[in-house]
Design a protein around this motif. Structure first.
Motif, PDB file in Angstrom:
ATOM      1  N   ARG A 112       0.858  -1.184   0.000  1.00  0.00           N
ATOM      2  CA  ARG A 112       0.000   0.000   0.000  1.00  0.00           C
ATOM      3  C   ARG A 112       0.886   1.222   0.000  1.00  0.00           C
ATOM      4  NH1 ARG A 112      -3.499   0.434   4.864  1.00  0.00           N
ATOM      5  NH2 ARG A 112      -4.007   2.383   3.829  1.00  0.00           N
ATOM      6  N   GLU A 113       1.075   1.800  -1.175  1.00  0.00           N
ATOM      7  CA  GLU A 113       1.972   2.943  -1.254  1.00  0.00           C
ATOM      8  C   GLU A 113       1.475   4.097  -0.408  1.00  0.00           C
ATOM      9  OE1 GLU A 113       3.417   4.198  -5.030  1.00  0.00           O
ATOM     10  OE2 GLU A 113       3.086   2.262  -5.916  1.00  0.00           O
ATOM     11  N   SER A 114       0.173   4.189  -0.253  1.00  0.00           N
ATOM     12  CA  SER A 114      -0.347   5.340   0.476  1.00  0.00           C
ATOM     13  C   SER A 114       0.111   5.362   1.917  1.00  0.00           C
ATOM     14  CB  SER A 114      -1.869   5.347   0.434  1.00  0.00           C
ATOM     15  OG  SER A 114      -2.384   4.165   1.023  1.00  0.00           O
ATOM     16  N   ALA A 115       0.581   4.241   2.417  1.00  0.00           N
ATOM     17  CA  ALA A 115       0.999   4.197   3.814  1.00  0.00           C
ATOM     18  C   ALA A 115       2.492   4.322   3.982  1.00  0.00           C
ATOM     19  CB  ALA A 115       0.531   2.897   4.448  1.00  0.00           C
ATOM     20  N   VAL A 116       3.228   4.542   2.908  1.00  0.00           N
ATOM     21  CA  VAL A 116       4.678   4.607   3.011  1.00  0.00           C
ATOM     22  C   VAL A 116       5.101   5.927   3.633  1.00  0.00           C
ATOM     23  CG1 VAL A 116       6.816   4.608   1.713  1.00  0.00           C
ATOM     24  CG2 VAL A 116       4.975   3.115   1.024  1.00  0.00           C
ATOM     25  N   PRO A 117       5.937   5.891   4.658  1.00  0.00           N
ATOM     26  CA  PRO A 117       6.391   7.142   5.260  1.00  0.00           C
ATOM     27  C   PRO A 117       7.368   7.851   4.330  1.00  0.00           C
ATOM     28  CG  PRO A 117       7.548   5.292   6.234  1.00  0.00           C
ATOM     29  CD  PRO A 117       6.525   4.713   5.302  1.00  0.00           C
ATOM     30  N   PRO A 118       7.443   9.150   4.358  1.00  0.00           N
ATOM     31  CA  PRO A 118       8.302   9.870   3.429  1.00  0.00           C
ATOM     32  C   PRO A 118       9.753   9.715   3.789  1.00  0.00           C
ATOM     33  CG  PRO A 118       7.405  11.386   5.022  1.00  0.00           C
ATOM     34  CD  PRO A 118       6.803  10.046   5.317  1.00  0.00           C
ATOM     35  N   ARG A 119      10.585   9.625   2.796  1.00  0.00           N
ATOM     36  CA  ARG A 119      12.011   9.605   3.059  1.00  0.00           C
ATOM     37  C   ARG A 119      12.601  10.992   2.900  1.00  0.00           C
ATOM     38  NH1 ARG A 119      14.022   4.675   4.991  1.00  0.00           N
ATOM     39  NH2 ARG A 119      16.220   5.034   4.947  1.00  0.00           N
TER      40      ARG A 119
ATOM     41  N   MET B  30      10.575  -1.798   8.434  1.00  0.00           N
ATOM     42  CA  MET B  30      10.494  -1.190   7.108  1.00  0.00           C
ATOM     43  C   MET B  30       9.462  -1.906   6.238  1.00  0.00           C
ATOM     44  SD  MET B  30      14.378  -0.197   5.898  1.00  0.00           S
ATOM     45  CE  MET B  30      13.806   0.209   4.242  1.00  0.00           C
ATOM     46  N   ARG B  31       9.490  -3.229   6.266  1.00  0.00           N
ATOM     47  CA  ARG B  31       8.549  -3.965   5.419  1.00  0.00           C
ATOM     48  C   ARG B  31       7.108  -3.728   5.879  1.00  0.00           C
ATOM     49  NH1 ARG B  31       8.132  -7.898   1.566  1.00  0.00           N
ATOM     50  NH2 ARG B  31       6.210  -9.118   1.691  1.00  0.00           N
ATOM     51  N   ALA B  32       6.893  -3.691   7.176  1.00  0.00           N
ATOM     52  CA  ALA B  32       5.538  -3.448   7.666  1.00  0.00           C
ATOM     53  C   ALA B  32       5.036  -2.075   7.230  1.00  0.00           C
ATOM     54  CB  ALA B  32       5.509  -3.572   9.191  1.00  0.00           C
ATOM     55  N   LEU B  33       5.915  -1.079   7.268  1.00  0.00           N
ATOM     56  CA  LEU B  33       5.513   0.249   6.826  1.00  0.00           C
ATOM     57  C   LEU B  33       5.190   0.263   5.335  1.00  0.00           C
ATOM     58  CD1 LEU B  33       7.947   2.601   8.753  1.00  0.00           C
ATOM     59  CD2 LEU B  33       5.476   2.486   8.979  1.00  0.00           C
ATOM     60  N   LEU B  34       6.014  -0.408   4.548  1.00  0.00           N
ATOM     61  CA  LEU B  34       5.769  -0.447   3.114  1.00  0.00           C
ATOM     62  C   LEU B  34       4.457  -1.149   2.788  1.00  0.00           C
ATOM     63  CD1 LEU B  34       9.352  -1.216   1.776  1.00  0.00           C
ATOM     64  CD2 LEU B  34       8.094   0.914   1.583  1.00  0.00           C
ATOM     65  N   GLU B  35       4.045  -2.051   3.648  1.00  0.00           N
ATOM     66  CA  GLU B  35       2.776  -2.745   3.442  1.00  0.00           C
ATOM     67  C   GLU B  35       1.600  -2.012   4.081  1.00  0.00           C
ATOM     68  OE1 GLU B  35       3.719  -6.605   5.050  1.00  0.00           O
ATOM     69  OE2 GLU B  35       4.055  -7.412   3.042  1.00  0.00           O
ATOM     70  N   GLY B  36       1.887  -0.841   4.709  1.00  0.00           N
ATOM     71  CA  GLY B  36       0.810  -0.065   5.304  1.00  0.00           C
ATOM     72  C   GLY B  36       0.361  -0.555   6.652  1.00  0.00           C
ATOM     73  N   ARG B  37       1.220  -1.250   7.386  1.00  0.00           N
ATOM     74  CA  ARG B  37       0.838  -1.818   8.681  1.00  0.00           C
ATOM     75  C   ARG B  37       1.577  -1.091   9.804  1.00  0.00           C
ATOM     76  NH1 ARG B  37       1.025  -8.306   7.361  1.00  0.00           N
ATOM     77  NH2 ARG B  37      -0.426  -8.272   5.607  1.00  0.00           N
ATOM     78  N   LEU B  38       1.116   0.106  10.079  1.00  0.00           N
ATOM     79  CA  LEU B  38       1.785   0.921  11.086  1.00  0.00           C
ATOM     80  C   LEU B  38       1.790   0.242  12.441  1.00  0.00           C
ATOM     81  CD1 LEU B  38       3.157   3.554  11.858  1.00  0.00           C
ATOM     82  CD2 LEU B  38       0.908   4.552  12.247  1.00  0.00           C
ATOM     83  N   ASP B  39       0.722  -0.466  12.770  1.00  0.00           N
ATOM     84  CA  ASP B  39       0.666  -1.108  14.081  1.00  0.00           C
ATOM     85  C   ASP B  39       1.777  -2.132  14.230  1.00  0.00           C
ATOM     86  OD1 ASP B  39      -0.542  -2.561  12.048  1.00  0.00           O
ATOM     87  OD2 ASP B  39      -1.817  -3.676  13.436  1.00  0.00           O
ATOM     88  N   ARG B  40       2.119  -2.834  13.158  1.00  0.00           N
ATOM     89  CA  ARG B  40       3.179  -3.844  13.227  1.00  0.00           C
ATOM     90  C   ARG B  40       4.569  -3.250  13.010  1.00  0.00           C
ATOM     91  NH1 ARG B  40       0.917  -9.438  10.536  1.00  0.00           N
ATOM     92  NH2 ARG B  40      -1.024  -9.537  11.724  1.00  0.00           N
ATOM     93  N   ALA B  41       4.628  -2.017  12.548  1.00  0.00           N
ATOM     94  CA  ALA B  41       5.931  -1.375  12.331  1.00  0.00           C
ATOM     95  C   ALA B  41       6.408  -0.627  13.565  1.00  0.00           C
ATOM     96  CB  ALA B  41       5.843  -0.415  11.141  1.00  0.00           C
ATOM     97  N   ALA B  42       5.480  -0.105  14.335  1.00  0.00           N
ATOM     98  CA  ALA B  42       5.856   0.788  15.432  1.00  0.00           C
ATOM     99  C   ALA B  42       6.729   0.101  16.472  1.00  0.00           C
ATOM    100  CB  ALA B  42       4.597   1.348  16.079  1.00  0.00           C
ATOM    101  N   VAL B  43       6.422  -1.153  16.805  1.00  0.00           N
ATOM    102  CA  VAL B  43       7.169  -1.828  17.874  1.00  0.00           C
ATOM    103  C   VAL B  43       8.614  -2.111  17.466  1.00  0.00           C
ATOM    104  CG1 VAL B  43       7.321  -3.922  19.268  1.00  0.00           C
ATOM    105  CG2 VAL B  43       5.120  -2.768  18.974  1.00  0.00           C
ATOM    106  N   PRO B  44       8.866  -2.801  16.333  1.00  0.00           N
ATOM    107  CA  PRO B  44      10.269  -3.069  15.992  1.00  0.00           C
ATOM    108  C   PRO B  44      11.070  -1.800  15.714  1.00  0.00           C
ATOM    109  CG  PRO B  44       8.810  -3.753  14.202  1.00  0.00           C
ATOM    110  CD  PRO B  44       7.944  -3.459  15.378  1.00  0.00           C
ATOM    111  N   LEU B  45      10.466  -0.830  15.005  1.00  0.00           N
ATOM    112  CA  LEU B  45      11.206   0.411  14.759  1.00  0.00           C
ATOM    113  C   LEU B  45      11.415   1.194  16.048  1.00  0.00           C
ATOM    114  CD1 LEU B  45       9.648   1.621  11.382  1.00  0.00           C
ATOM    115  CD2 LEU B  45      11.905   0.610  11.760  1.00  0.00           C
ATOM    116  N   GLY B  46      10.447   1.119  16.948  1.00  0.00           N
ATOM    117  CA  GLY B  46      10.633   1.759  18.248  1.00  0.00           C
ATOM    118  C   GLY B  46      11.791   1.160  19.016  1.00  0.00           C
TER     119      GLY B  46
END
Length: 970
Positions: free
Chosen positions: A518-525, A569-585
């Motif tokens: 889901r590109e719409s969920a990709v955070p900006p670089r 990174m992969r979770a963010l690229l797939e639009g899954r912020l809930d699954r990205a926040a913990v490992p990136l945190g």
């Protein structure tokens, strides 16, 4: 000589814009007054060519060339110049004035101070840069010639060879010449056509004693016999020094070892002309002369100098340089296993204080002394790793080529591919880097799974930089790293690694099949560069004969950090912020206890992915400090890149510019053109809110030139956005809409997947003003998803502004108010002022002047506060249309300058030349010249002295502190 290549005479001077501008200023000034200038540079840099160019350019009168013959006293010389000039201007050129005898030099120096009595005479001298400037000329203004930059040396090589040089040979020639144009020409002459085209091996060494003597040998003519030992010792010592200078006591002690029977005393007050002494350290005035001294010395004497240095350094406990000098004292090319093993062991001992450059030299020498093929390959690879860390990708490429000579274990081949991939990631096509890094991950999977994971993460960085979302997702997928052919490496270690709580399960497809990216969920670089390349440059312990010795300076990243970053990174690229926040945190949190620059850069990248600009700035600042403390030259421009992007995300344009200016300089110095392109993009974005169209165009052009050659989709998108935002600010919505449409509208030419949404608010504004409302329907839903994602605090306010621009009149008022309320929550002067400006325009057109005046005044104050000159001009124009007199930008003379003009004025007032200002601000001298003319016109001054007085007066009055604007939001 090994060939008969005919080298065409160079038809023009390459580079030298600053020096030519100084000479042109001298020539132009002869319309009204006399002048003088000294051109200094070591042999081969083009002093004579610059004087010839000046003589050819001067058309206003006669040109007199003075040789070394007798010219009498100063008064007699002035009489001769008066006769030459007559009633008009004249130019007098004196090449190699340092060769004149002392009385003649003194007369020339005295005549230079009295040129005004001879009419309009311009005196242009050249003197050698490999020795101190003669006291007779020390009072004259000096312009110095530096080695050519890489693009300029490239252009010269193409000109003299018709572009027929093999790419690998080109790298060798440019590295060997070190920017010296005469040495580059000598090396080309030395090679045959077959060697130039890569059809035959190059001679070894490429830069031989004959080529060096041809260029710089004349500088050593007349050197006293008793001075040669000291010159040779300093030249030899510099080969194993971390700096261009060496300890004077070490050099003097070595000379005493070299000639124990000599009664000649060494005296620091009578040093040979090529040497300089400062802070108890000796160095050559010109490095080329030092290279020439070492290369042209008799082999026996050269080995004796190294042996003497080895004895002195060994007695002082300096193990690594002592071993290096001992190795250079050997006779013949035979291998020395014990010495080679000792060099490799000490080079890999991180209890030994040494730079990456010196470790690279030691590993290289150990490889040269190693007969065993695999061991030699491993040592060349270790040397390449250290060269890359030292900021010498050109050297790393050369060492990797040497490592290809024989078979090696997969682990060593994987390390070599890792270095190759990282080198290309910073200074080459990122598509090639992606393939090399995937191959490295595949080769390392069995024996070095942690390094394989780091290589795979670096491969994802390369795919990100290229804008290849599919490749990025594939590389980040769970399981063993993919092979370059698209298959998965079967590495048992990687396959058997237990999955932690944030491992494979964190990115497992949802029930019902994979969701797809889901590109719409990709955070900006735009808030950060690709994840730190350095952390992947840390293979595990060496195998084979070097086993047990750590390769110092190569920190292996924490396996959890690499895993968490990859999963997040992969979770963010797939639009899954809930699954990205913990490992990136977790990655961000580790920065609190990590003091390694590699780990801190990963933390900064993770913070930017989560939209936490403050955490990214803290981690980036600590990474920069750590990289400087460790002298990791390759990491410094990358840490500055993170800081610059973080400052942009936080809305601090001036700070972003400062970091990007320094980052650009260090990136170019360390051969990282891709990193330099990202810094150029930041500088373009910062300049796009100011009244600096020339600076924007310059940075955009430079960034795109590299981005297009190397496939940098991210840098290209940012640069194009900066150009469009500058168009929009200057009231050119049609141009801005055309440019932005290519970036944000669906289609194959759409901008980088993680950046294009940042440009949507600009596109909506430009499209509405250009009468293209229908185009916005294709992008606004995606931007709404992005705003809901929550990683950009400004996105919600920008979305409300976009809706207000598109809404019917009965709804627009409330939407503008809602947007301003969201800006108050998010902060950021620039974006809030843009919304207030658009709201004020809307109110004025609805015949609500009192409300419009208030909104426009607020917008003007915000733009003035953050230095957005072109946007402030729009607000003033709207206020004038209402009949209101817009307040000036501030009190005092300097407040009428743009932030860039103010920076240039301050540097000039401090005595900096235009070239020094250009280097400091990372712009061309032409840009400095342009802005300085604007400054002179705006302030009504006619000289640099008047400007300095005005700036000093303003600083004392406290005006200038209010003129530097801060706090803009990208």
């Amino acid at each position: 000589m090994t060939g008969e290549t005919t080298v065409h005479t160079a038809v023009r001077i390459h580079g030298r814009s600053t020096q030519r501008q100084a000479v042109r200023s001298l020539l132009d000034g002869l319309r009204t007054h006399s002048g003088h200038l000294v051109v200094a540079g070591e042999p081969g840099l083009g002093r004579t060519a610059l004087l010839q160019w000046a003589a050819h350019s001067f058309r206003a009168g006669p040109v007199l060339h003075l040789g070394t013959g007798p010219h009498g006293t100063a008064e007699e010389l002035l009489d001769s110049l008066r006769a030459t000039a007559g009633e008009g201007p004249a130019l007098v050129c004196v090449d190699d004035a340092h060769l004149w005898d002392p009385p003649a030099r003194a007369a020339l120096g005295r005549a230079a101070t009295r040129l005004h009595t001879a009419g309009r005479v311009g005196l242009l001298l050249s003197v050698a840069g490999h020795r101190a400037v003669d006291p007779d000329f020390a009072h004259l203004p000096v312009v110095r010639l530096d080695p050519l930059a890489r693009p300029e040396a490239d252009a010269l090589l193409d000109e003299v060879s018709d572009g027929a040089v093999d790419p690998a040979v080109r790298e060798e020639l440019l590295a060997g010449a070190e920017g010296n144009p005469a040495l580059l020409l000598a090396l080309v002459r030395r090679l045959s056509p077959a060697e130039l085209r890569g059809h035959r091996p190059l001679p070894t060494p490429l830069v031989d004693a004959g080529s060096l003597a041809e260029v710089a040998g004349g500088a050593l003519a007349g050197t006293p016999a008793d001075a040669w030992d000291l010159l040779l010792t300093v030249a030899a010592a510099a080969r194993a020094s971390d700096a261009p200078d060496v300890a004077a006591d070490v050099a003097f002690d070595a000379v005493r070892h070299l000639r124990p029977q000599s009664s000649t005393a060494l005296c620091v007050d009578a040093l040979p002309e090529p040497l300089a002494l400062a802070d108890e350290r000796l160095r050559f005035h010109g490095p080329l002369v030092g290279r020439t001294v070492h290369a042209t010395a008799a082999p026996d004497r050269r080995r004796a100098a190294h042996r003497a240095l080895a004895d002195v350094l060994e007695a002082g406990g300096h193990r690594l340089p002592a071993l290096l000098h001992r190795s250079w004292s050997l006779t013949g090319p035979a291998s020395e296993p014990s010495l080679a093993d000792g060099l490799a062991a000490v080079a890999g001992d991180d209890t030994v204080t040494a730079s990456h450059r010196l470790r690279a030299t030691a590993y290289t020498r150990a490889a040269e002394l190693t007969a065993d093929g695999p061991a030699r390959t491993e040592r060349y690879t270790a040397a390449a790793e250290q060269a890359l860390l030292a900021g010498r990708p050109d050297r790393a490429r050369h060492l990797l080529a040497a490592a290809r000579g024989c078979a090696a274990p997969d682990e060593v081949r994987g390390r070599a591919e890792l270095v190759r991939g990282l080198t290309e990631l910073r200074d080459g096509p990122v598509g090639d880097a992606h393939q090399s890094l995937l191959l490295a991950a595949s080769l390392l999977a069995e024996d070095a799974p942690a390094d394989a994971a780091a290589a795979a993460l670096a491969a994802a960085d390369a795919a990100w930089a290229a804008g290849d979302l599919a490749a990025c997702l594939a590389t980040l997928a769970p399981g063993p790293p993919p092979h370059p052919d698209g298959t998965r490496a079967p590495g048992r270690a990687a396959a058997s690694r237990p999955a932690g709580p944030a491992d494979a399960s964190a990115v497992a497809p949802r029930a019902g099949g994979p969701p797809g990216p889901r590109e719409s969920a990709v955070p900006p670089r735009a808030g950060g560069p690709p994840a730190p390349r350095e952390s992947a440059a840390a293979p595990t312990e060496p195998s084979g004969p070097a086993a047990g010795a750590r390769r110092a300076g190569r920190a292996v990243p924490h396996p959890d950090t690499v895993r968490d970053h990859r999963v997040g990174m992969r979770a963010l690229l797939e639009g899954r912020l809930d699954r990205a926040a913990v490992p990136l945190g977790h990655v961000v949190e580790r920065a609190r206890t990590d003091d390694r620059p590699e780990g801190l850069l990963r933390s900064a990248a993770a913070a930017l992915l989560l939209g936490d600009a403050d955490a990214a700035r803290r981690a980036g600042a600590r990474a920069l400090a750590a990289a400087r403390q460790l002298r990791s030259e390759a990491l410094v421009p990358q840490a500055l890149e993170y800081l610059a992007y973080a400052e942009l995300r936080a809305g601090r344009h001036p700070q972003a510019r400062t970091h990007a200016e320094e980052g650009l300089r260090t990136a170019l110095r360390t051969g990282q053109r891709n990193t330099a392109a990202h810094h150029r993009a930041v500088l373009a974005l910062a300049a796009s809110i100011e009244e600096e169209p020339e600076a924007v165009a310059e940075h955009v052009s430079a960034a795109l030139a590299t981005a297009r050659r190397h496939g940098l989709a991210q840098a290209a998108t940012l640069a194009e956005w900066a150009a469009a935002r500058a168009d929009l600010g200057r009231g050119r919505p049609l141009d801005a809409a055309d440019r932005l449409g290519l970036l944000v509208l669906p289609g194959p030419g759409r901008g980088h997947f993680a950046v294009w949404r940042l440009a949507v608010p600009c596109f909506v504004e430009a499209a509405v003003l250009a009468g293209r409302r229908e185009d916005t329907r294709a992008v606004l839903p995606d931007f709404a998803d992005w705003a809901a994602f929550g990683a950009d605090p400004q996105a919600a306010a920008q979305l409300a502004r976009c809706h207000a621009l598109l809404a019917p009149p009965e709804r627009a008022d409330d939407l503008y108010r809602h947007a301003l309320a969201r800006h108050e929550e998010a902060g950021g002067d620039f974006e809030r002022a843009r919304t207030a400006l658009l709201y004020g325009k809307w109110l004025r057109r609805r015949r609500r002047p009192r409300e419009a005046r208030g909104r426009l005044g607020t917008a003007l104050a915000g733009f003035d506060r953050c230095g957005a000159g072109i946007w402030a001009a729009q607000a003033r124009g709207e206020l004038r249309a209402l009949g209101a007199a817009p307040r000036p930008g501030g009190a005092g003379a300097l407040t009428g300058l743009t932030p860039q003009q103010l920076r240039i004025a301050r540097h000039v007032a401090e005595g900096a030349t235009n070239r020094e200002v250009a280097l400091t601000l990372a712009v061309s001298t032409r840009t400095v010249d342009y802005h300085l003319r604007k400054v002179f016109a705006a302030l009504g001054v006619r000289s640099r002295l008047e400007l300095a007085r005005m700036v000093e007066h303003a600083e004392q009055a406290g005006e200038a502190g209010q003129a530097e604007k801060t706090g803009a939001q990208p």
